[in-house]
Write an enzyme that holds these catalytic residues in place. Structure first.
Site, mmCIF file in Angstrom:
data_model
loop_
_atom_site.group_PDB
_atom_site.id
_atom_site.type_symbol
_atom_site.label_atom_id
_atom_site.label_comp_id
_atom_site.label_asym_id
_atom_site.label_seq_id
_atom_site.Cartn_x
_atom_site.Cartn_y
_atom_site.Cartn_z
ATOM 1 N N TRP A 88 0.823 -1.215 0.000
ATOM 2 C CA TRP A 88 0.000 0.000 0.000
ATOM 3 C C TRP A 88 0.850 1.256 0.000
ATOM 4 O O TRP A 88 0.572 2.204 -0.736
ATOM 5 C CB TRP A 88 -1.008 -0.009 1.151
ATOM 6 C CG TRP A 88 -2.067 -1.052 0.919
ATOM 7 C CD1 TRP A 88 -2.270 -2.192 1.645
ATOM 8 C CD2 TRP A 88 -3.040 -1.077 -0.136
ATOM 9 N NE1 TRP A 88 -3.301 -2.915 1.100
ATOM 10 C CE2 TRP A 88 -3.793 -2.261 0.018
ATOM 11 C CE3 TRP A 88 -3.336 -0.214 -1.195
ATOM 12 C CZ2 TRP A 88 -4.835 -2.600 -0.852
ATOM 13 C CZ3 TRP A 88 -4.374 -0.555 -2.059
ATOM 14 C CH2 TRP A 88 -5.110 -1.738 -1.878
ATOM 15 N N ASP A 162 -2.053 6.428 6.196
ATOM 16 C CA ASP A 162 -3.138 5.644 5.618
ATOM 17 C C ASP A 162 -3.515 4.611 6.669
ATOM 18 O O ASP A 162 -2.781 3.655 6.897
ATOM 19 C CB ASP A 162 -2.632 4.980 4.328
ATOM 20 C CG ASP A 162 -3.658 4.022 3.722
ATOM 21 O OD1 ASP A 162 -4.741 3.829 4.314
ATOM 22 O OD2 ASP A 162 -3.352 3.453 2.645
ATOM 23 N N LYS A 186 -12.822 -1.749 5.427
ATOM 24 C CA LYS A 186 -12.100 -2.770 6.177
ATOM 25 C C LYS A 186 -12.630 -2.875 7.607
ATOM 26 O O LYS A 186 -12.873 -3.956 8.103
ATOM 27 C CB LYS A 186 -10.598 -2.456 6.195
ATOM 28 C CG LYS A 186 -9.999 -2.161 4.830
ATOM 29 C CD LYS A 186 -9.657 -3.422 4.049
ATOM 30 C CE LYS A 186 -9.339 -3.164 2.593
ATOM 31 N NZ LYS A 186 -8.351 -2.129 2.323
HETATM 32 C C1 LIG Z 1 -7.746 -1.482 1.067
HETATM 33 C C2 LIG Z 1 -6.706 -0.469 1.258
HETATM 34 C C3 LIG Z 1 -6.568 0.637 0.395
HETATM 35 C C4 LIG Z 1 -7.381 0.800 -0.867
HETATM 36 O O1 LIG Z 1 -8.664 1.135 -0.647
HETATM 37 P P1 LIG Z 1 -9.653 1.401 -1.875
HETATM 38 O O2 LIG Z 1 -10.903 1.782 -1.166
HETATM 39 O O3 LIG Z 1 -9.755 0.137 -2.662
HETATM 40 O O4 LIG Z 1 -9.107 2.521 -2.680
HETATM 41 C C5 LIG Z 1 -5.597 1.564 0.674
HETATM 42 N N1 LIG Z 1 -4.779 1.439 1.731
HETATM 43 C C6 LIG Z 1 -4.872 0.386 2.575
HETATM 44 C C7 LIG Z 1 -3.942 0.285 3.734
HETATM 45 C C8 LIG Z 1 -5.830 -0.600 2.365
HETATM 46 O O5 LIG Z 1 -5.924 -1.647 3.182
#
Ligand SMILES: *Cc1c(COP(=O)(O)O)cnc(C)c1O
Length: 350
Positions: A88, A162, A186
Site C-alpha cells: 500500500w 493511511d 475494512k
Molecule cells: C484497502 C486499502 C486501500 C485501498 O482502498 P480502496 O478503497 O480500494 O481505494 C488503501 N490502503 C490500505 C492500507 C488498504 O488496506
C-alpha cells in the site's frame, strides 16, 4: 460487519425512525440525513479522541484516491517523504510522483516487507511537505505499534497516515499526526465512504489542478456536503460507531484485538506446518498472513475451511498463501474456530 449493525440496518431499510422513507431515499440536505451525519461525526470524534483543531471529512474515492488527493492538497508540488513498508505505501509512493517528488525515506523491501525500518535510520529530507506512512499494511501484515515521532527525528513535516485497515482498532496519538485517511470497508462499514481527519492548519494549500470535490478546504467548508456524500455508507458507518460505543469504545476493541491476534499467532508459531514471516514487534493485529509449509495443500486447506464455515482465508494474490483478517467485528469465537480448524487440518494431514 457486526451482526447487530446489519440487523438494525435491515429493520430500518424502508422506514428510518418512522419518517416514512429509508436512508437511501433521503435528501442529503434534509434534516433527517443531517442528523445522521452530525451524529456519526460526533461519535467518531469521541471514539478516536479527535482534537478540536482537526476536521473530520466524509469523502468518496477510497484509500487509493486519497493517494492522489493528499498530494493534490498538501504537496505544493514539492518533496514528499515516504516510508515504504508494503504494497500500500508502495502504491502511495508511485501516485505521489504525479503531483510532487516522492523521496524514499526507508524501505523494507529487502526483507520482503517482513519488518519495519527503524525510524532512527530514516533518511528524512529537510524540506518535505509531509511524510507518508501506512499504519497497517493489509497485504503484508505489518503494523506500526507506535507511531513515529518524526519531530523528534528532526522533521518539520506533518505525518500523513493511511489507516484504512486499522482505523478504530486502537487509539491514535494525534500529537504525532497531521492527517489520517482510510476507506471504510475494512473496519468501519460498506465501501463508499472515505474518512479523512486533518489538522486545520494543513487546509488551504491545494494545487490549482485539485478537483473542487477533492479540495479538503472546500469539503470542510461545506460540512462534507459540497457534493453528495455517500449517504448510505455514512449511515452504516454511524451504526458501527454506535456499536463500538456500546462495546466499550476503542480501548476495549484494542484489548480484544490484542487477545484475538495473540491466539492466532501463538497457534501458528507453535506449529511447523504453518508460518508467519513477520517480525514479532510489527505483526499486524488486523491482518495475519500465513503460509502452509507445503503449498500443495493450499486448496485442500481452503476447501476444508469453507466446509467449516471459515470464509475468505485465501491470501492476497500478490503474496499467495492465506490471510486471516481480524477486524473489529470478528469476535474472539471466530478466531477460536479458526485456530481449532488449523490444528485439526494439521493433525489430519500429518
Ligand atoms: C484497502 C486499502 C486501500 C485501498 O482502498 P480502496 O478503497 O480500494 O481505494 C488503501 N490502503 C490500505 C492500507 C488498504 O488496506
Amino acid at each position: 460487519m457486526p451482526l447487530e449493525v446489519l440487523e438494525q440496518a435491515a429493520a430500518e431499510m424502508s422506514d428510518w425512525h418512522g419518517c416514512g422513507m429509508g436512508v437511501m431515499e433521503m435528501s442529503h440536505r434534509g434534516k433527517e440525513f443531517n442528523s445522521i451525519c452530525v451524529q456519526a461525526e460526533a461519535d467518531l470524534r469521541e471514539l478516536l479522541a479527535v482534537p478540536p483543531n482537526f476536521k473530520v471529512l466524509f469523502m468518496q474515492g477510497g484509500g487509493l484516491a486519497e493517494n492522489a488527493i493528499v498530494p493534490l492538497n498538501l504537496s505544493q508540488g514539492g518533496t514528499v517523504d515516504v516510508v515504504v513498508t508494503g504494497s500500500w505505501s508502495e502504491k502511495s509512493f508511485k501516485e505521489i510522483g504525479k503531483y510532487g517528488t516522492p523521496h524514499l525515506v526507508a524501505s523494507n523491501a529487502a526483507s520482503q516487507f517482513t519488518r519495519l525500518p527503524e525510524p532512527t535510520q530514516w533518511q528524512l529530507s529537510p524540506d518535505a511537505q509531509y511524510l507518508h506512512i501506512c499504519s497497517n499494511e493489509t497485504i503484508h501484515g505489518v503494523e506500526f505499534h507506535e507511531l513515529p515521532d518524526i519531530k523528534a527525528l528532526g522533521s518539520g513535516a506533518p505525518l500523513v497516515m493511511d489507516f484504512s485497515s486499522n482505523v478504530l482498532s486502537r487509539s491514535v496519538d494525534w500529537s504525532r499526526v497531521g492527517l489520517a485517511f482510510g476507506g471504510a470497508q475494512k473496519n468501519i462499514g460498506p465501501a463508499g465512504v472515505t474518512l479523512v481527519v486533518v489538522r486545520e492548519d494543513l487546509l488551504g494549500h491545494a494545487l490549482k489542478a485539485c478537483p473542487s470535490a477533492f479540495n479538503y478546504q472546500t469539503v470542510a467548508d461545506n460540512g462534507s456536503m459540497y457534493n453528495t456524500p455517500p449517504t448510505y455508507s455514512i449511515y452504516m458507518a454511524g451504526l458501527t460507531f454506535q456499536w463500538l460505543k456500546r462495546q466499550g469504545g476503542v480501548a476495549e476493541m484494542e484489548r480484544r484485538n490484542i487477545a484475538k491476534a495473540a491466539l492466532l499467532y501463538d497457534c501458528i508459531d507453535r506449529s511447523s506446518f504453518y508460518n508467519n514471516p513477520v517480525a514479532a514487534n510489527c505483526r499486524s493485529r488486523m491482518n495475519v498472513p500465513f503460509f502452509l509449509a507445503d503449498a500443495s495443500r493450499n486448496d485442500a486447506f481452503l476447501a476444508g475451511a469453507k466446509a467449516a464455515g471459515l470464509l475468505q482465508l485465501k491470501g492476497h494474490q500478490s503474496v499467495g498463501g492465506m490471510r486471516a483478517s481480524l477486524y473489529n467485528a470478528m469476535p474472539i469465537d471466530g478466531v477460536r474456530a479458526l485456530v481449532e480448524y488449523l490444528r485439526e487440518f494439521e493433525r489430519t494431514q500429518a
